[in-house]
Motif scaffolding. Structure first.
Motif, short mmCIF file in Angstrom:
data_model
loop_
_atom_site.label_atom_id
_atom_site.label_comp_id
_atom_site.label_asym_id
_atom_site.label_seq_id
_atom_site.Cartn_x
_atom_site.Cartn_y
_atom_site.Cartn_z
N LYS A 1 0.71 -1.63 -0.07
CA LYS A 1 -0.38 0.36 0.11
C LYS A 1 0.88 1.17 0.16
CE LYS A 1 -4.78 -2.04 0.22
NZ LYS A 1 -5.15 -2.09 -0.97
N ALA B 1 -6.54 3.08 -0.78
CA ALA B 1 -7.80 2.58 0.76
C ALA B 1 -7.62 1.69 0.88
CB ALA B 1 -9.32 2.77 -0.63
N VAL B 2 -8.04 1.36 1.99
CA VAL B 2 -7.78 -0.20 2.86
C VAL B 2 -8.85 -0.92 3.55
CG1 VAL B 2 -6.35 0.46 4.76
CG2 VAL B 2 -6.18 -2.05 3.95
N LYS B 3 -8.99 -2.16 3.67
CA LYS B 3 -9.91 -2.68 4.73
C LYS B 3 -9.46 -3.03 5.75
CE LYS B 3 -12.82 -3.54 1.08
NZ LYS B 3 -13.56 -4.66 0.08
N LYS B 4 -10.38 -3.22 6.95
CA LYS B 4 -9.74 -3.32 8.20
C LYS B 4 -9.14 -5.47 8.21
CE LYS B 4 -11.52 -4.27 12.78
NZ LYS B 4 -12.10 -4.80 13.80
N GLU C 1 -6.66 -6.01 5.75
CA GLU C 1 -5.61 -5.81 4.98
C GLU C 1 -4.86 -5.93 5.05
OE1 GLU C 1 -6.33 -4.23 0.52
OE2 GLU C 1 -7.53 -3.52 1.54
N SER D 1 -4.07 -4.18 8.78
CA SER D 1 -3.75 -2.87 8.92
C SER D 1 -5.66 -3.08 10.43
CB SER D 1 -4.88 -2.09 7.95
OG SER D 1 -6.20 -1.37 8.24
N SER E 1 -10.67 0.00 8.45
CA SER E 1 -10.80 0.79 7.09
C SER E 1 -10.86 2.04 6.87
CB SER E 1 -12.23 -0.17 6.92
OG SER E 1 -12.36 -1.23 6.86
N ASP F 1 -9.48 6.38 9.13
CA ASP F 1 -10.82 6.60 8.26
C ASP F 1 -11.28 7.80 8.34
OD1 ASP F 1 -13.98 5.72 8.08
OD2 ASP F 1 -13.94 5.33 10.22
N SER G 1 -14.98 8.75 7.25
CA SER G 1 -16.20 8.02 6.57
C SER G 1 -17.16 9.37 7.28
CB SER G 1 -16.31 7.20 6.89
OG SER G 1 -16.44 6.93 8.37
N ASN H 1 -19.12 10.02 4.64
CA ASN H 1 -19.10 9.31 3.88
C ASN H 1 -19.34 9.69 2.37
OD1 ASN H 1 -20.17 7.01 5.97
ND2 ASN H 1 -21.29 7.51 5.72
#
Length: 319
Positions: A109, A114-117, A119, A137, A140, A164, A166, A226
């Motif tokens: 990365k 963007a990364v997800k929890k 990952e 990570s 997210s 994050d 969001s 969001n």
């Protein structure tokens, strides 16, 4: 006498018929003009009825981006303007370090990704076990910082920062004279440099102490993000709602146009818009109270009504 005697009976008959025809034509001409008069008067009446209105079809309204709204009861705000900046929500920002010291074998990365929890961010080989493990990570979000590179030694320092976005914070600056007016829980309308960018948030924090450098206190608004419309680092304006007053009838402020030194609103009537003079009351910048001129349920041009004003002026010039 010779000429009159020379006329034959047939010639006398033709002459009589010709004179009769001329008399009929002369008497019928005024009747024709009289028959045409009501039609002309009807056309003038229709013209007078259309005068002062702008006719547009549904397709033309759509093409001109004229937004329609309904006059209705509303709440007018008393607000206080402030300035601020968008920052990440610090409660949703985490730094990621190696679990065990070792050599960074690969990095998956980079900043902005963007990364997800859960990952993987990088692969590290432990100095003690010589086994490789994934640096995961913890949430997210988006990678905002990276100091990891293949071949480098990983220790206790932060290798990645993940945020994050969001939700974001709006950091506002308060002058001491304004502190008594604000409190946690108040609604705040935030606007970006682009007029179309706006959102509602809540005041979640007011600092108990100020800054000696600029003699201000900070306040914080929590803003939903969001859709990723609010980027950290952007300057914004904000309006803290101090009080709200219910009014029986209000419209959007963008609908009001000035025509012949009067405030008017273009009200939709079938396929035409009529400029309706109005008497206005209190306003909060977004909505304005209507005291006279409209009734609840009236449909009006709320956005781009200046196009109707220009078209109406064009028609008057042509006349």
């Amino acid at each position: 006498m010779k000429t009159k005697a020379s006329l034959t009976p047939a010639a006398l008959l033709l002459t009589a018929l010709a004179l009769a025809a001329c008399g009929k034509a002369e008497t019928s001409a005024p009747e024709t003009a009289k028959a045409e008069s009501p039609a002309k008067e009807g056309a003038e009446g229709a013209h007078e009825e259309d005068k002062g209105r702008v006719k547009l079809s549904a397709e033309q309204i759509k093409t001109a981006n004229i937004v329609l709204a309904t006059a209705e009861p509303a709440r007018i705000r008393e607000s206080m303007p402030l300035y601020g900046v968008i920052t990440p929500n610090a409660e949703r920002v985490l730094q990621v370090s190696a679990r065990f010291p070792g050599v960074i074998q690969s990095v998956s990365k980079k900043v902005g990704d963007a990364v997800k929890k859960g990952e993987s961010l990088a692969i590290i080989e432990s100095n003690e076990s010589l086994r490789s493990y994934a640096l995961i990570s913890p949430l997210s979000g988006v990678v905002t910082e990276r100091s990891a590179n293949p071949g480098a030694q990983a220790g206790s320092e932060s290798l990645f920062t993940v945020a994050d976005l969001s939700t974001v914070w709006v950091q506002l600056s308060l002058f001491p004279r304004d502190v008594a007016k604000v409190r946690v829980g108040q609604s705040v309308r935030v606007k970006g440099t682009d007029a179309a960018l706006s959102a509602e948030g809540k005041l979640v924090y007011v600092a108990p102490f100020g800054s000696a450098a600029n003699q201000t206190l900070s306040a914080r608004v929590l803003l939903d993000n969001n859709e990723r419309r609010w980027s950290p680092g952007l300057n914004v304006t904000a309006e803290v709602t101090l009080a709200e007053t219910a009014v029986p009838l209000a419209i959007l402020s963008s609908a009001v146009q000035n025509l012949e030194s009067r405030d008017v609103v273009f009200v939709q009537h079938e396929e035409a818009f009529e400029p309706r003079p109005v008497k206005l009351g209190r306003s909060d910048g977004e909505r304005v109270e209507v005291l006279e001129g409209l009734t609840a349920g009236d449909r009006y041009a709320a956005a781009n009504s200046f196009i109707l004003k220009a078209d109406l002026g064009k028609g008057e010039v042509e006349e």
